[in-house]
Design a protein around this motif. Structure first.
Motif, PDB file in Angstrom:
ATOM      1  N   VAL A   1       0.791  -1.145  -0.090  1.00  0.00           N
ATOM      2  CA  VAL A   1       0.143   0.070  -0.188  1.00  0.00           C
ATOM      3  C   VAL A   1       0.869   1.190   0.016  1.00  0.00           C
ATOM      4  O   VAL A   1       1.653   1.616   0.839  1.00  0.00           O
TER       5      VAL A   1
ATOM      6  N   GLU B   1     -10.794  -2.033   7.765  1.00  0.00           N
ATOM      7  CA  GLU B   1      -9.438  -2.120   6.933  1.00  0.00           C
ATOM      8  C   GLU B   1      -8.856  -0.949   6.565  1.00  0.00           C
ATOM      9  O   GLU B   1      -7.838  -0.548   6.651  1.00  0.00           O
TER      10      GLU B   1
ATOM     11  N   PRO C   1       2.269  -0.886   4.613  1.00  0.00           N
ATOM     12  CA  PRO C   1       1.943  -2.377   4.651  1.00  0.00           C
ATOM     13  C   PRO C   1       1.836  -3.172   3.641  1.00  0.00           C
ATOM     14  O   PRO C   1       1.288  -2.656   2.438  1.00  0.00           O
TER      15      PRO C   1
ATOM     16  N   LEU D   1      -0.654  -5.607   1.749  1.00  0.00           N
ATOM     17  CA  LEU D   1      -2.163  -6.018   1.651  1.00  0.00           C
ATOM     18  C   LEU D   1      -2.394  -6.952   0.744  1.00  0.00           C
ATOM     19  O   LEU D   1      -2.265  -7.054  -0.567  1.00  0.00           O
TER      20      LEU D   1
ATOM     21  N   ILE E   1      -4.177  -7.842   6.023  1.00  0.00           N
ATOM     22  CA  ILE E   1      -3.206  -6.671   6.209  1.00  0.00           C
ATOM     23  C   ILE E   1      -1.786  -7.450   6.931  1.00  0.00           C
ATOM     24  O   ILE E   1      -1.828  -8.230   7.688  1.00  0.00           O
TER      25      ILE E   1
ATOM     26  N   LYS F   1      -7.560   1.447   9.064  1.00  0.00           N
ATOM     27  CA  LYS F   1      -6.297   0.831   9.972  1.00  0.00           C
ATOM     28  C   LYS F   1      -5.173   1.200   8.834  1.00  0.00           C
ATOM     29  O   LYS F   1      -3.950   1.419   9.306  1.00  0.00           O
ATOM     30  N   LEU F   2      -5.393   0.887   7.559  1.00  0.00           N
ATOM     31  CA  LEU F   2      -4.341   1.100   6.499  1.00  0.00           C
ATOM     32  C   LEU F   2      -4.083   2.763   6.481  1.00  0.00           C
ATOM     33  O   LEU F   2      -2.745   3.004   6.315  1.00  0.00           O
ATOM     34  N   GLN F   3      -4.994   3.339   6.480  1.00  0.00           N
ATOM     35  CA  GLN F   3      -4.703   4.887   6.303  1.00  0.00           C
ATOM     36  C   GLN F   3      -3.918   5.404   7.590  1.00  0.00           C
ATOM     37  O   GLN F   3      -2.702   6.153   7.488  1.00  0.00           O
TER      38      GLN F   3
ATOM     39  N   VAL G   1      -3.243   6.063   0.443  1.00  0.00           N
ATOM     40  CA  VAL G   1      -4.725   5.906   1.114  1.00  0.00           C
ATOM     41  C   VAL G   1      -5.464   7.150   0.947  1.00  0.00           C
ATOM     42  O   VAL G   1      -5.008   8.044   1.750  1.00  0.00           O
TER      43      VAL G   1
END
Length: 628
Positions: A319, A363, A377, A379, A404, A366-368, A322
């Motif tokens: 990633v 998700e 991360p 993905l 993730i 959390k990714l942001q 985002v």
């Protein structure tokens, strides 16, 4: 000497012997079925002949010529079912022993009244042989060395302890034997499978001519790698919806098999299980390590460019960006969330992944947070849907799963690559309407856009420039847009207020309380060779200004905080960026103008940019004055 076929092989099968693994000859092959290709065989033991059907996963054996008229085959997995008062053999797995051979003996159609052999298996379910995926015929080149022989009979499948019922066993209700998912077919009677739930769909409600109803589905994976979808309706939903949990292993029995609807079912199985009132689902309390937690079939991002629209694929990537989550109003009046992020991998390509609904807050959030903190991360996307609107992208559907930083060889290899140089390697986006087949980044200066007459051919030109945004028009930076979703994409047409103060879309012919706000930025950009005006729409506008159009609209027109608004604009000026531009001549009235649109905004990676400049030096030495 001629090949010795299994004596009384046909009568034994019809009598219920499913373990002898007979050696038979194919007398005839006929393609049947309109909606689904199926092949009907006539099999012979040199004395008797009998019709048989082969499972569709064996169709390629016929198409490639591995099995043809005259072939001698060994049946590995098979059953005998009674259909319309006559018996038919269903071949689930077989091996070609001799690809081509003259007809052996003088076989006649077997009369069932003469059936001999062992008694049928009491529960109607044959024992199975587990066949490794690497097990292929080792006798394909034996046609030139025909001899009398009897191949080694493969051992019968030994099932685990059979699944226990919770009450007295009534007549015709003996416990079913556990079989692999790959061996399931509609011609079986009682069966049981032991498998892990890898995905569970949402509970959905529907209304049709028969009335209201509810449905949910879940996907299963067994120790042999077989996958199948299970669907429950109405009263069956009430029994099983709360019982089924992702990651748990269950014993499932008594359901009907129907052809899978490939428009909605991406699993590699031609069948789908429909559970009924008599179906049972029992949790296996002990963890079975032989059944994987999940099964992926990852496709490199570069191959997504050629993937069919609406196809379901697995993809894994790092990633790299985002975007904020934004509300979207669907046509049914329900509001949902949408969030767009970007993935890159070793193939040198990147792709946009659109998260819908709960994926955005779960998700996606959390990714942001990870990306904002400087972490990139890995993905893994299970069952993402390919979209070819405005380039190729991936979107989530109800059956999609996101993992993730998964612990897998693919994720570990990707992380190793990214941490040891992949982070700084430039990647080509296959999203945002980028031209198919564009392999390399086409770097230009702003003066070259005019000097080379870019955008004046039938097709648009796509270039990347390193430039600085020096001015942004603020009088009309966005427009009010239709928030309704048409399929997987938003309508986005301009909307106006109707007489009752609701927003109205002429395209969708609907009214709604809230509209969307989409960027329509006019920016001036400049490099060392000159300057030009560019237009940036929604996603590019968010990348330039760092916030959504609605947020900026509310600051300027609702909160009337001019200072805050001005500070946001000023903070985004005089910063270098890599701008990917689409250049195309368009007609406005009777006048033709070249329009330059920003489709992607990337931060300048000065390490990669230096490498790019160093690579230009040899070209400059060869062609002085012609460097791009």
């Amino acid at each position: 000497m001629p090949v010795q076929l299994t004596s009384n092989g046909i009568p034994a099968i019809l009598a219920g012997d499913m373990n002898s693994k007979p050696l038979l000859q194919v007398l005839d092959i006929k393609l049947i079925g309109a909606s689904q290709e199926r092949y009907r065989f006539v099999l012979s033991d040199s004395v008797s002949s009998q019709q048989a059907m082969i499972a569709t996963q064996l169709n390629d054996r016929v198409k490639t010529g591995a099995v043809r008229k005259g072939s001698v085959v060994q049946l590995i997995e098979y059953i005998c079912s009674k259909i319309q008062n006559r018996k038919i053999v269903v071949v689930l797995n077989m091996e070609t022993i001799i690809p081509e051979c003259e007809i052996i003996g003088n076989p006649k159609v077997f009369a069932e009244s003469d059936t001999v052999g062992p008694n049928p298996i009491s529960n109607g379910i044959p024992q199975r042989t587990t066949i490794p995926s690497s097990n292929h015929s080792s006798s394909t080149n034996m046609s030139n060395n025909i001899q009398t022989f009897r191949p080694t009979v493969q051992p019968a499948y030994q099932p685990p302890p059979s699944y226990k019922s919770h009450g007295a066993i009534m007549k015709n209700e003996a416990p079913a034997r556990i079989i692999p998912i790959a061996a399931l077919n509609p011609y079986q009677g009682r069966w049981a499978i032991k498998a892990r739930v890898t995905a569970k769909g949402d509970l959905r409600r529907y209304n049709n001519a028969k009335g209201d109803g509810k449905v949910f589905s879940f996907d299963l994976l067994d120790s042999d790698g077989g996958e199948i979808r299970v669907t429950c309706f109405n009263a069956v939903v009430d029994r099983f919806y709360d019982i089924v949990e992702v990651g748990k292993v269950y014993m499932i029995s008594k359901g009907s098999l129907k052809p899978a609807k490939k428009n909605f079912n991406h699993l590699n199985n031609e069948w789908e299980i429909f559970l009924e009132s008599s179906s049972t689902i029992d949790l296996c309390p002990d963890e079975d390590a032989s059944i994987p937690q999940q099964q992926f079939s990852f496709k490199p991002i570069s191959e997504i460019e050629t993937a069919e629209n609406n196809s379901i694929i697995d993809v894994i990537g790092v990633v790299i960006s985002v975007n904020p989550s934004v509300p979207i109003l669907r046509k049914n009046g329900m509001e949902t969330q949408r969030r767009i992020l970007s993935l890159k991998d070793q193939s040198g390509k990147s792709v946009e992944l659109t998260l819908w609904g709960e994926f955005c807050n779960r998700e996606g959030q959390k990714l942001q947070e990870m990306v904002d903190s400087g972490v990139s991360p890995v993905l893994a996307v299970k069952a993402g849907k390919v979209n070819d609107f405005s380039g190729k992208s991936i979107g989530t559907v109800s059956s999609t799963q996101l993992f993730i930083d998964p612990d897998s060889p693919e994720a570990n290899n990707l992380r190793f690559w990214f941490d040891r140089g992949g982070r700084t390697i430039a990647s080509q986006s296959i999203s945002r309407d980028l031209p198919a087949g564009s392999k390399n980044e086409n770097r230009k200066t702003l003066s070259q856009i005019k000097d080379e007459g870019l955008g004046r051919s039938d097709k648009p030109d796509w270039v990347t420039v390193k430039a600085t945004i020096t001015f942004i028009k603020t009088d009309s930076f966005c427009y009010t847009a239709c928030p309704l979703a048409i399929g997987d994409r938003q309508c986005n047409k301009k909307v106006t207020k109707s007489g009752n103060s609701k927003w109205q879309c002429d395209r969708c012919n609907q009214e709604f309380e809230e509209c969307d706000y989409r960027y329509l930025l006019q920016c001036q950009v400049q490099d060392h060779t000159g300057l030009t005006w560019v237009t940036a729409f929604q996603e590019a506008g968010e990348e330039i200004l760092g916030c959504s159009a609605k947020e900026l609209y509310m600051i300027k027109y609702e909160a009337k905080d001019d200072d805050h608004f001005a500070n946001i604009i000023k903070s985004r000026l005089f910063t270098e960026a890599l701008l990917k531009l689409k250049i195309k001549e368009e007609t406005y009235g009777d006048e033709q103008k070249v329009k330059t649109t920003v489709v992607k905004v990337d931060k300048v990676n000065y390490s990669s940019n230096t490498k790019f400049l160093l690579d230009l030096i040899p070209k400059f030495n060869q062609h002085p004055g012609q460097i791009n």
